[in-house]
Design an enzyme around this catalytic site. Structure first.
Site, PDB file in Angstrom:
ATOM      1  N   THR A  32       4.705 -24.986  10.769  1.00 15.64           N
ATOM      2  CA  THR A  32       3.318 -24.615  10.452  1.00 15.64           C
ATOM      3  C   THR A  32       2.706 -25.594   9.459  1.00 15.64           C
ATOM      4  O   THR A  32       1.545 -25.978   9.586  1.00 15.64           O
ATOM      5  CB  THR A  32       3.248 -23.180   9.906  1.00 15.64           C
ATOM      6  OG1 THR A  32       3.794 -22.297  10.893  1.00 15.64           O
ATOM      7  CG2 THR A  32       1.823 -22.766   9.604  1.00 15.64           C
ATOM      8  N   CYS A  33       3.488 -26.011   8.487  1.00  9.54           N
ATOM      9  CA  CYS A  33       2.989 -26.948   7.470  1.00  9.54           C
ATOM     10  C   CYS A  33       2.615 -28.287   8.101  1.00  9.54           C
ATOM     11  O   CYS A  33       1.574 -28.868   7.795  1.00  9.54           O
ATOM     12  CB  CYS A  33       4.042 -27.161   6.386  1.00  9.54           C
ATOM     13  SG  CYS A  33       4.647 -25.633   5.641  1.00  9.54           S
TER      14      CYS A  33
END
Length: 144
Positions: A32-33
């Site tokens: 996600t990052c």
């Protein structure tokens, strides 16, 4: 989650008389990052600058070598600065640590985005758990 009593003293030199976005991710190279959170701020950085943002800072509880390598995976980045928080000093000072020991990751940062103007937190979007719903660039842009 709105949180306004954040201790910004570790960032004071960077925040004096400025409008700054500080956002944090739980870890470099995580899906996600790497695929959403950081790219969102990079893609919208010109728009953020156009709205008066002086600096955009990404914090991750990783050592500086990992963070420098991760930053290089975003060659299009011109405005987001990466700040390694290897011992979670800044994260603890903000009171935004996340214990991911059960996943083998130790203490990390909650995912968050702060809009800070002249040392005052104007917006604090802090995610719960592993969510990514309120800490992205688009939510900060709405607040500007």
């Amino acid at each position: 989650m709105k949180k306004t009593n954040l201790n910004l003293s570790p960032f004071i030199p960077s925040l004096l008389a400025k409008k700054v976005i500080i956002f944090a991710v739980p870890g470099a190279f995580t899906p996600t990052c790497s695929l959403k959170h950081v790219p969102g701020f990079i893609e919208r950085s010109e728009e953020l600058k156009g709205k008066g943002v002086d600096e955009i800072i990404c914090i991750s509880v990783n050592d500086p070598f990992v963070l420098n390598s991760w930053a290089k995976t975003f060659p299009e980045n011109k405005h987001v600065k990466f700040l390694a928080d290897g011992s979670a000093k800044y994260t603890h000072a903000l009171g935004l640590e996340l214990d991911l020991s059960d996943k083998g990751l130790g203490i990390r940062s909650k995912r968050f985005a702060l809009l800070v103007e002249d040392l005052k937190v104007k917006v604090a979007n802090v995610e719960e758990g592993g969510e990514y719903t309120i800490s992205g660039a688009e939510e900060i842009i709405k607040a500007l």
